[in-house]
Write a protein that holds these residues in place. Structure first.
Motif, PDB file in Angstrom:
ATOM      1  N   ALA A   1      42.054  17.820 -10.197  1.00 40.78           N
ATOM      2  CA  ALA A   1      42.305  17.610 -11.634  1.00 40.78           C
ATOM      3  C   ALA A   1      43.575  18.336 -12.072  1.00 40.78           C
ATOM      4  O   ALA A   1      44.385  17.784 -12.817  1.00 40.78           O
ATOM      5  N   ARG A   2      43.756  19.574 -11.616  1.00 42.21           N
ATOM      6  CA  ARG A   2      44.961  20.336 -11.976  1.00 42.21           C
ATOM      7  C   ARG A   2      46.224  19.660 -11.463  1.00 42.21           C
ATOM      8  O   ARG A   2      47.214  19.556 -12.180  1.00 42.21           O
ATOM      9  N   SER A   3      46.205  19.243 -10.191  1.00 38.94           N
ATOM     10  CA  SER A   3      47.421  18.623  -9.649  1.00 38.94           C
ATOM     11  C   SER A   3      47.737  17.324 -10.377  1.00 38.94           C
ATOM     12  O   SER A   3      48.901  17.025 -10.633  1.00 38.94           O
ATOM     13  N   ALA A   4      46.723  16.564 -10.766  1.00 42.99           N
ATOM     14  CA  ALA A   4      46.957  15.337 -11.537  1.00 42.99           C
ATOM     15  C   ALA A   4      47.552  15.681 -12.901  1.00 42.99           C
ATOM     16  O   ALA A   4      48.518  15.063 -13.341  1.00 42.99           O
ATOM     17  N   ALA A   5      46.986  16.679 -13.583  1.00 39.10           N
ATOM     18  CA  ALA A   5      47.468  17.057 -14.917  1.00 39.10           C
ATOM     19  C   ALA A   5      48.905  17.575 -14.866  1.00 39.10           C
ATOM     20  O   ALA A   5      49.710  17.290 -15.757  1.00 39.10           O
TER      21      ALA A   5
ATOM     22  N   ILE B   1      36.079  17.906 -17.452  1.00 35.18           N
ATOM     23  CA  ILE B   1      35.610  17.027 -18.519  1.00 35.18           C
ATOM     24  C   ILE B   1      36.821  16.248 -19.015  1.00 35.18           C
ATOM     25  O   ILE B   1      37.835  16.849 -19.376  1.00 35.18           O
ATOM     26  N   VAL B   2      36.719  14.904 -18.994  1.00 34.29           N
ATOM     27  CA  VAL B   2      37.847  14.054 -19.374  1.00 34.29           C
ATOM     28  C   VAL B   2      37.383  12.962 -20.330  1.00 34.29           C
ATOM     29  O   VAL B   2      36.225  12.564 -20.334  1.00 34.29           O
ATOM     30  N   LYS B   3      38.326  12.470 -21.107  1.00 35.07           N
ATOM     31  CA  LYS B   3      38.065  11.389 -22.049  1.00 35.07           C
ATOM     32  C   LYS B   3      37.925  10.086 -21.270  1.00 35.07           C
ATOM     33  O   LYS B   3      38.567   9.887 -20.246  1.00 35.07           O
TER      34      LYS B   3
ATOM     35  N   GLU C   1      40.841  10.642  -5.214  1.00 33.75           N
ATOM     36  CA  GLU C   1      41.563   9.599  -5.953  1.00 33.75           C
ATOM     37  C   GLU C   1      40.836   9.211  -7.239  1.00 33.75           C
ATOM     38  O   GLU C   1      41.468   8.844  -8.223  1.00 33.75           O
ATOM     39  N   VAL C   2      39.518   9.315  -7.257  1.00 37.77           N
ATOM     40  CA  VAL C   2      38.747   9.020  -8.477  1.00 37.77           C
ATOM     41  C   VAL C   2      39.026  10.102  -9.516  1.00 37.77           C
ATOM     42  O   VAL C   2      39.274   9.803 -10.695  1.00 37.77           O
TER      43      VAL C   2
ATOM     44  N   VAL D   1      41.612  11.614 -14.633  1.00 37.89           N
ATOM     45  CA  VAL D   1      42.448  12.539 -15.413  1.00 37.89           C
ATOM     46  C   VAL D   1      43.616  11.777 -16.017  1.00 37.89           C
ATOM     47  O   VAL D   1      43.934  11.926 -17.204  1.00 37.89           O
ATOM     48  N   THR D   2      44.251  10.923 -15.227  1.00 36.58           N
ATOM     49  CA  THR D   2      45.383  10.123 -15.721  1.00 36.58           C
ATOM     50  C   THR D   2      44.933   9.160 -16.806  1.00 36.58           C
ATOM     51  O   THR D   2      45.621   8.997 -17.819  1.00 36.58           O
TER      52      THR D   2
END
Length: 126
Positions: A11-15, A54-56, A93-94, A99-100
């Motif tokens: 999640a951090r690397s995606a953000a 936690i993501v939208k 990948e999910v 996150v994206t």
């Protein structure tokens, strides 16, 4: 907060790859809160030693995801209709895509002049 938990690292690397993001800690050091233009799109924390992001999510997509992946649950401490919780065990990948997608959903609600990307096309697979 454990830095080695897979859900945190993915999640951090995606953000970090998303334009204009900011990492904040408004709820203390136990919560990483990722924002775009002051709007939250991801939260990372632990509850009872269990790492989570936690993501939208679009409500219908979130419902489908919860059926497909038992490790995806309604948003912890968030609106259960618009937020989902991700935990360790989900494919990297999910986690990255969700996150994206959360980022895109939040950017789409910003005034056009404040959008760092086009939410309709950014990060979409062709």
């Amino acid at each position: 907060m454990s830095d080695v938990a897979p859900v945190f690292s993915h999640a951090r690397s995606a953000a970090l790859e998303l334009p204009g993001t900011q990492l904040t800690h408004p709820f203390g050091p136990a919560w990483d809160v990722w924002k775009i233009q002051g709007k939250v799109f991801a939260l990372l924390t632990e509850e009872a030693g269990k790492p989570m992001a936690i993501v939208k999510s679009d409500p219908l997509i979130g419902e489908s995801l919860r059926l497909e992946f038992p490790l995806i649950t309604p948003g912890y401490h968030m609106n259960k209709k618009h937020w989902i919780t991700l935990v360790d065990g989900l494919p990297p990948e999910v986690i990255r895509e969700l996150v994206t997608e959360s980022y895109r959903l939040v950017v789409a609600k910003l005034p056009r002049r404040l959008r760092p990307i086009d939410p309709e096309t950014f990060g979409r697979r062709r």
